[in-house]
Write an enzyme that holds these catalytic residues in place. Structure first.
Site, PDB file in Angstrom:
ATOM      1  N   GLU A 251       4.023  -4.486  12.760  1.00  0.00           N
ATOM      2  CA  GLU A 251       3.075  -3.393  12.487  1.00  0.00           C
ATOM      3  C   GLU A 251       1.922  -4.016  11.727  1.00  0.00           C
ATOM      4  O   GLU A 251       2.009  -4.237  10.522  1.00  0.00           O
ATOM      5  CB  GLU A 251       3.744  -2.311  11.625  1.00  0.00           C
ATOM      6  CG  GLU A 251       4.940  -1.634  12.255  1.00  0.00           C
ATOM      7  CD  GLU A 251       4.554  -0.622  13.315  1.00  0.00           C
ATOM      8  OE1 GLU A 251       3.368  -0.254  13.389  1.00  0.00           O
ATOM      9  OE2 GLU A 251       5.436  -0.224  14.079  1.00  0.00           O
TER      10      GLU A 251
ATOM     11  N   ASN B 266       0.816  -1.229   0.000  1.00  0.00           N
ATOM     12  CA  ASN B 266       0.000   0.000   0.000  1.00  0.00           C
ATOM     13  C   ASN B 266       0.850   1.280   0.000  1.00  0.00           C
ATOM     14  O   ASN B 266       0.407   2.324  -0.480  1.00  0.00           O
ATOM     15  CB  ASN B 266      -1.035  -0.006   1.127  1.00  0.00           C
ATOM     16  CG  ASN B 266      -0.426  -0.076   2.500  1.00  0.00           C
ATOM     17  OD1 ASN B 266       0.745  -0.385   2.660  1.00  0.00           O
ATOM     18  ND2 ASN B 266      -1.242   0.199   3.503  1.00  0.00           N
TER      19      ASN B 266
ATOM     20  N   SER C 230      -0.606  -7.907   7.456  1.00  0.00           N
ATOM     21  CA  SER C 230      -1.820  -8.366   8.134  1.00  0.00           C
ATOM     22  C   SER C 230      -1.490  -9.052   9.463  1.00  0.00           C
ATOM     23  O   SER C 230      -0.401  -9.599   9.650  1.00  0.00           O
ATOM     24  CB  SER C 230      -2.568  -9.330   7.224  1.00  0.00           C
ATOM     25  OG  SER C 230      -1.764 -10.459   6.972  1.00  0.00           O
TER      26      SER C 230
ATOM     27  N   CYS D 241      -3.493   1.166   6.882  1.00  0.00           N
ATOM     28  CA  CYS D 241      -3.809   0.508   8.154  1.00  0.00           C
ATOM     29  C   CYS D 241      -4.371   1.490   9.167  1.00  0.00           C
ATOM     30  O   CYS D 241      -4.946   1.073  10.161  1.00  0.00           O
ATOM     31  CB  CYS D 241      -2.559  -0.146   8.699  1.00  0.00           C
ATOM     32  SG  CYS D 241      -1.213   1.034   8.832  1.00  0.00           S
TER      33      CYS D 241
ATOM     34  N   GLU E  18       7.713   2.741  14.897  1.00  0.00           N
ATOM     35  CA  GLU E  18       8.520   3.170  13.747  1.00  0.00           C
ATOM     36  C   GLU E  18       8.510   4.693  13.670  1.00  0.00           C
ATOM     37  O   GLU E  18       7.557   5.329  14.116  1.00  0.00           O
ATOM     38  CB  GLU E  18       7.973   2.552  12.464  1.00  0.00           C
ATOM     39  CG  GLU E  18       8.055   1.032  12.510  1.00  0.00           C
ATOM     40  CD  GLU E  18       7.935   0.367  11.154  1.00  0.00           C
ATOM     41  OE1 GLU E  18       8.825  -0.405  10.791  1.00  0.00           O
ATOM     42  OE2 GLU E  18       6.955   0.606  10.454  1.00  0.00           O
TER      43      GLU E  18
HETATM   44  N1  LIG Z   1       0.531  -1.342  11.149  1.00  0.00           N
HETATM   45  C1  LIG Z   1       1.065  -0.882  10.042  1.00  0.00           C
HETATM   46  O1  LIG Z   1       1.980  -0.064  10.064  1.00  0.00           O
HETATM   47  C2  LIG Z   1       0.534  -1.346   8.703  1.00  0.00           C
HETATM   48  C3  LIG Z   1       0.926  -0.651   7.553  1.00  0.00           C
HETATM   49  C4  LIG Z   1       0.430  -1.069   6.309  1.00  0.00           C
HETATM   50  C5  LIG Z   1      -0.419  -2.165   6.225  1.00  0.00           C
HETATM   51  N2  LIG Z   1      -0.765  -2.816   7.355  1.00  0.00           N
HETATM   52  C6  LIG Z   1      -1.686  -3.948   7.274  1.00  0.00           C
HETATM   53  O2  LIG Z   1      -1.345  -4.787   6.168  1.00  0.00           O
HETATM   54  C7  LIG Z   1      -2.509  -5.410   5.645  1.00  0.00           C
HETATM   55  C8  LIG Z   1      -2.571  -5.201   4.132  1.00  0.00           C
HETATM   56  O3  LIG Z   1      -1.465  -5.698   3.478  1.00  0.00           O
HETATM   57  P1  LIG Z   1      -1.451  -7.161   2.835  1.00  0.00           P
HETATM   58  O4  LIG Z   1      -2.834  -7.633   2.630  1.00  0.00           O
HETATM   59  O5  LIG Z   1      -0.551  -7.135   1.674  1.00  0.00           O
HETATM   60  O6  LIG Z   1      -0.808  -7.954   4.046  1.00  0.00           O
HETATM   61  P2  LIG Z   1      -0.061  -9.351   4.008  1.00  0.00           P
HETATM   62  O7  LIG Z   1       0.201  -9.697   5.423  1.00  0.00           O
HETATM   63  O8  LIG Z   1      -0.750 -10.343   3.163  1.00  0.00           O
HETATM   64  O9  LIG Z   1       1.306  -9.023   3.241  1.00  0.00           O
HETATM   65  C9  LIG Z   1       2.287  -8.146   3.753  1.00  0.00           C
HETATM   66  C10 LIG Z   1       3.661  -8.607   3.291  1.00  0.00           C
HETATM   67  O10 LIG Z   1       3.917  -9.904   3.819  1.00  0.00           O
HETATM   68  C11 LIG Z   1       4.235 -10.810   2.770  1.00  0.00           C
HETATM   69  N3  LIG Z   1       3.815 -12.151   3.165  1.00  0.00           N
HETATM   70  C12 LIG Z   1       2.598 -12.721   3.062  1.00  0.00           C
HETATM   71  N4  LIG Z   1       2.643 -13.997   3.523  1.00  0.00           N
HETATM   72  C13 LIG Z   1       3.911 -14.214   3.954  1.00  0.00           C
HETATM   73  C14 LIG Z   1       4.598 -15.319   4.524  1.00  0.00           C
HETATM   74  N5  LIG Z   1       3.993 -16.479   4.773  1.00  0.00           N
HETATM   75  N6  LIG Z   1       5.917 -15.182   4.813  1.00  0.00           N
HETATM   76  C15 LIG Z   1       6.551 -14.027   4.568  1.00  0.00           C
HETATM   77  N7  LIG Z   1       5.967 -12.950   4.021  1.00  0.00           N
HETATM   78  C16 LIG Z   1       4.660 -13.034   3.719  1.00  0.00           C
HETATM   79  C17 LIG Z   1       3.553 -10.224   1.548  1.00  0.00           C
HETATM   80  O11 LIG Z   1       4.148 -10.712   0.370  1.00  0.00           O
HETATM   81  C18 LIG Z   1       3.798  -8.749   1.778  1.00  0.00           C
HETATM   82  O12 LIG Z   1       5.119  -8.433   1.400  1.00  0.00           O
HETATM   83  C19 LIG Z   1      -3.663  -4.756   6.362  1.00  0.00           C
HETATM   84  O13 LIG Z   1      -4.138  -5.579   7.390  1.00  0.00           O
HETATM   85  C20 LIG Z   1      -3.048  -3.497   6.941  1.00  0.00           C
HETATM   86  O14 LIG Z   1      -3.738  -2.982   8.061  1.00  0.00           O
HETATM   87  C21 LIG Z   1      -0.313  -2.448   8.581  1.00  0.00           C
HETATM   88  O1  LIG Z   2      -0.746   1.701   5.944  1.00  0.00           O
HETATM   89  C1  LIG Z   2      -0.058   2.008   6.870  1.00  0.00           C
HETATM   90  C2  LIG Z   2       0.949   3.081   7.001  1.00  0.00           C
HETATM   91  C3  LIG Z   2       0.439   4.355   6.484  1.00  0.00           C
HETATM   92  C4  LIG Z   2       1.121   5.529   7.091  1.00  0.00           C
HETATM   93  O2  LIG Z   2       2.331   5.527   7.337  1.00  0.00           O
HETATM   94  O3  LIG Z   2       0.404   6.477   7.320  1.00  0.00           O
END
Ligand SMILES: NC(=O)c1ccc[n+]([C@@H]2O[C@H](COP(=O)([O-])OP(=O)(O)OC[C@H]3O[C@@H](n4cnc5c(N)ncnc54)[C@H](O)[C@@H]3O)[C@@H](O)[C@H]2O)c1
Ligand SMILES: O=CCCC(=O)O
Length: 411
Positions: free
Chosen positions: A175, A75, A154, A209, A385
């Site tokens: 995160e 994202n 996630s 997120c 972070e």
């Molecule tokens: N807290 C934060 O700072 C933050 C920031 C951005 C997104 N998010 C969260 O991320 C989610 C959206 O992103 P997404 O759907 O791509 O998440 P995701 O967990 O599916 O993927 C995130 C990353 O992990 C990798 N990944 C997936 N399975 C893996 C595995 N088994 N081993 C190693 N790597 C793996 C993906 O390729 C990607 O690079 C939402 O829930 C969002 O809230 C959180």
């Molecule tokens: O999606 C999560 C991070 C977005 C942000 O840094 O504001």
């Protein structure tokens, strides 16, 4: 990154779909993490500690944790990476970045720019993966050379990685997902609250997120807020190709994202809510485009109340009292960001203290800033972070005790 701003902007829009203006903002945000942490690096201090053992002298040294495995989502193809690489390099770590499968090119461009900027080969490394992501994840989390995993993504994948890291006891930052409450009290400036809610909900088409996921509006101003909010969404947005002049919102990332959005909208409708703006795919633009959507009459039994939508759908929930809404806001296993609008200073302090989240926005819908600590509580993970705290995630504290130093000189 600053010198190559336009190219990075183009890459982000190409592979993520967000409009050029948003991509441009992301490049600045991403580069700022390098600036921020380059300025934090000279401020890495240890402590001197008065020992309880006579004759001993004690101090601490902050050392780099070692090789870091960094796993990030699509994202923010640039900013999620630099938010981790910046502090890791600042303290002296090397990194292996697992780029998001959906947006690998921005990651590769950042690695190339790192080399051009003089960072020695082997310090910043990037792996791309799509079909074999779990195998790459399993290698990064089990190899003893890697001493730290920092993951953004996630909650489900975060839990899996934490389990996998237990075999070699790596330092971890997670995160994870959010489900942000956005509360508008009836003492709020309604116009400012509408602007804040729109900024928070529809940033990156709802795919951050920290996007508002549940918008709670106190009953006294519910109709006024809903009407003003719906009008702005209807009149001010233009969905389209991110490269098109005037496009304010691009597509969602893939078919799974659009299916989840659809499922949340249909579920709300079935349980009695009313779609007042949008509510459909925009198939004429492509398979992943969805109308910015506003739904009124939301209730706690609807899927959007408990699950992160991660899309351009604003569900407006009415509430009556402060106590009730704080309870509703906290009735979730995750706790990343929470927002509220109010002009009562007592309420502002009280509610900020009671929300079970890592970040609170009061009278604003935008809280992200390299200078501020970003992170969650509960199942939104742990670690911070950005800010002065972000650097500690990549360090270990070594304690040094020197014995036999004798007593202090007698005066
Ligand atoms: N807290 C934060 O700072 C933050 C920031 C951005 C997104 N998010 C969260 O991320 C989610 C959206 O992103 P997404 O759907 O791509 O998440 P995701 O967990 O599916 O993927 C995130 C990353 O992990 C990798 N990944 C997936 N399975 C893996 C595995 N088994 N081993 C190693 N790597 C793996 C993906 O390729 C990607 O690079 C939402 O829930 C969002 O809230 C959180
Ligand atoms: O999606 C999560 C991070 C977005 C942000 O840094 O504001």
């Amino acid at each position: 990154m600053v010198e190559n701003h336009d190219d990075l902007t183009t890459l982000i829009t190409l592979e993520n779909g967000k409009p050029l203006a948003d991509a441009k903002g992301e490049v600045t945000y991403a580069a700022n993490f390098f600036e921020w942490f380059s300025e934090e690096a000279p401020r890495i201090y240890g402590d001197t500690i008065p020992s309880s053992v006579p004759g001993n002298r004690v101090w601490t040294i902050k050392e780099p944790v070692g090789v870091c495995g960094l796993i990030t989502p699509w994202n923010f193809p640039a900013a999620m990476i630099t938010r981790k690489v910046g502090p890791a390099l600042a303290v002296g770590c090397t990194v292996v970045c697992k780029a998001p499968g959906e947006t690998p090119f921005t990651a590769l461009a950042i690695a190339e720019l790192a080399h051009r900027a003089g960072i020695p080969p082997g310090v910043v490394n990037v792996i791309t993966a799509l079909d074999n992501t779990p195998e790459v994840g399993s290698t990064l989390t089990s190899d003893p050379v890697i001493r730290k995993i920092s993951f953004t993504g996630s909650t489900a994948v975060g839990k899996l990685l934490m389990k996998q890291c237990s075999g070699t006891l790596k330092k971890l930052s997670l995160e994870l997902g959010g489900n942000a409450p956005f509360i508008v009290f009836d003492d709020a400036d309604v116009d400012a609250a509408v602007t804040g809610a729109i900024a928070s909900k529809f940033r990156s088409s709802g795919q951050t997120c920290v996007c508002a996921n549940r918008i709670y509006v106190q009953r006294g101003i519910y109709d006024e807020f809903s009407q003003k909010f719906a009008e702005q969404v209807k009149n001010n947005f233009r969905v389209g190709n991110g490269f098109e002049e005037g496009a304010t919102h691009g597509p969602l990332i893939h078919h799974r994202a659009i299916e989840k959005v659809e499922q949340h909208v249909r579920d709300a409708e079935k349980k009695g809510a009313k779609v007042v703006v949008g509510g459909h795919r925009l198939e004429s633009l492509g398979p992943n485009f969805y109308e910015p959507t506003v739904i009124t009459g939301m209730t706690p039994d609807m899927a959007m109340a408990s699950e992160e939508t991660f899309g351009p759908v604003a569900g407006l929930f009415p509430f009556d009292t402060e106590e009730e809404v704080v309870k509703l806001a906290n009735a979730t296993q995750v706790g990343l960001a929470g927002y509220f609008f109010s002009r009562d200073i007592h309420r502002c302090v009280r509610v900020a203290e009671h929300l079970e989240v890592g970040m609170v926005g009061i009278n604003t819908g935008l809280i992200s800033d390299p200078a501020s600590p970003f992170g969650g509580v509960k199942e939104s993970g742990f670690g911070r972070e950005g800010s002065l705290y972000g650097i500690g995630e990549y360090q270990v504290t070594k304690m040094v005790t020197v014995g036999g130093m004798g007593k202090p000189l007698q005066k």
